[in-house]
Design a protein around this motif. Structure first.
Motif, PDB file in Angstrom:
ATOM      1  N   THR A 105       0.845  -1.187   0.000  1.00  0.00           N
ATOM      2  CA  THR A 105       0.000   0.000   0.000  1.00  0.00           C
ATOM      3  C   THR A 105       0.885   1.244   0.000  1.00  0.00           C
ATOM      4  OG1 THR A 105      -1.779   1.185   1.124  1.00  0.00           O
ATOM      5  CG2 THR A 105      -0.325  -0.088   2.523  1.00  0.00           C
TER       6      THR A 105
ATOM      7  N   ALA B  69       3.271  -4.652   2.679  1.00  0.00           N
ATOM      8  CA  ALA B  69       2.103  -4.958   3.513  1.00  0.00           C
ATOM      9  C   ALA B  69       1.615  -6.347   3.161  1.00  0.00           C
ATOM     10  CB  ALA B  69       0.990  -3.925   3.298  1.00  0.00           C
TER      11      ALA B  69
ATOM     12  N   VAL C   4       1.029  -3.312   7.779  1.00  0.00           N
ATOM     13  CA  VAL C   4       1.852  -2.450   6.932  1.00  0.00           C
ATOM     14  C   VAL C   4       3.184  -2.197   7.643  1.00  0.00           C
ATOM     15  CG1 VAL C   4       2.020  -0.269   5.678  1.00  0.00           C
ATOM     16  CG2 VAL C   4      -0.232  -1.309   6.054  1.00  0.00           C
TER      17      VAL C   4
ATOM     18  N   ALA D 218      -6.509   0.296   5.378  1.00  0.00           N
ATOM     19  CA  ALA D 218      -5.052   0.442   5.444  1.00  0.00           C
ATOM     20  C   ALA D 218      -4.574   1.486   4.442  1.00  0.00           C
ATOM     21  CB  ALA D 218      -4.364  -0.901   5.195  1.00  0.00           C
TER      22      ALA D 218
ATOM     23  N   MET E 250      -2.643   4.877   5.558  1.00  0.00           N
ATOM     24  CA  MET E 250      -1.331   5.252   5.018  1.00  0.00           C
ATOM     25  C   MET E 250      -1.380   6.618   4.327  1.00  0.00           C
ATOM     26  SD  MET E 250       1.094   3.335   5.902  1.00  0.00           S
ATOM     27  CE  MET E 250       2.383   3.837   4.745  1.00  0.00           C
TER      28      MET E 250
END
Length: 178
Positions: free
Chosen positions: A112, A117, A133, A167, A171
């Motif tokens: 990601t 990840a 991650v 996720a 991020m």
């Protein structure tokens, strides 16, 4: 719950003899010491993910990451479906724990924003899915997306999609702040 380990700076993280999972190197280190996990999903992102309740911060021991209190945030949503997201900031373990092949989970790569990840799909429990991650040596974000308990239950593949979307959003927020 699943489990987490330590990273080696920037090289591919998983040795081939473990689970066979190869991950790309981290594009850079993003240390998460002192980051409030509740700050990593904006109100707009929470709305887009169907998380309509205020976030709840927690700091406590973890069976998955023993040895320190782990900061975590719980996000819940009830419309259009009942779900919950647990977001943990782990500064005592790296992604290797998830690539070791020793978990009761099917693990696959899911980078990601260029960061290594994995999606960890539990084999014994189908009510959640986790994305891990790798953000810095010995540090990770643990995003668990779970069914909220309504009938019929949300199929696990949809929970994994939710974990990946979450996720990605986390991020995006983290990288925008660094």
């Amino acid at each position: 719950m699943l489990v987490g380990g330590c990273s080696d700076g920037g090289a591919a993280v998983a040795p081939a003899e473990s689970s066979g999972i190869e991950l790309p190197p981290r594009p850079r280190e993003v240390r998460v010491d002192g980051v409030d996990p509740c700050s990593l999903l904006t109100e707009e992102q929470r709305t887009g993910l169907g998380l309509d309740r205020p976030p709840v911060f927690d700091l406590g021991p973890s069976l998955l990451y023993p040895g320190a209190d782990i900061p975590a945030c719980l996000f819940q949503g009830y419309e259009p479906r009942a779900v919950s997201v647990g977001l943990s900031i782990v500064t005592i373990a790296g992604i290797e724990l998830f690539t070791s092949g020793e978990l009761a989970a099917t693990v696959r790569p899911a980078p990601t924003h260029g960061f290594p990840a994995v999606v960890a799909v539990p084999t014994r429990f189908t009510s959640y899915c986790t994305v891990i991650v790798d953000v810095a040596p010995g540090q990770l974000l643990d995003v668990q997306f779970a069914d909220g308990g309504r009938e019929p239950p949300i199929p696990q593949p949809q929970l994994c999609q939710g974990a990946e979307r979450t996720a990605d959003a986390v991020m995006a927020t983290l990288l925008a702040s660094r």
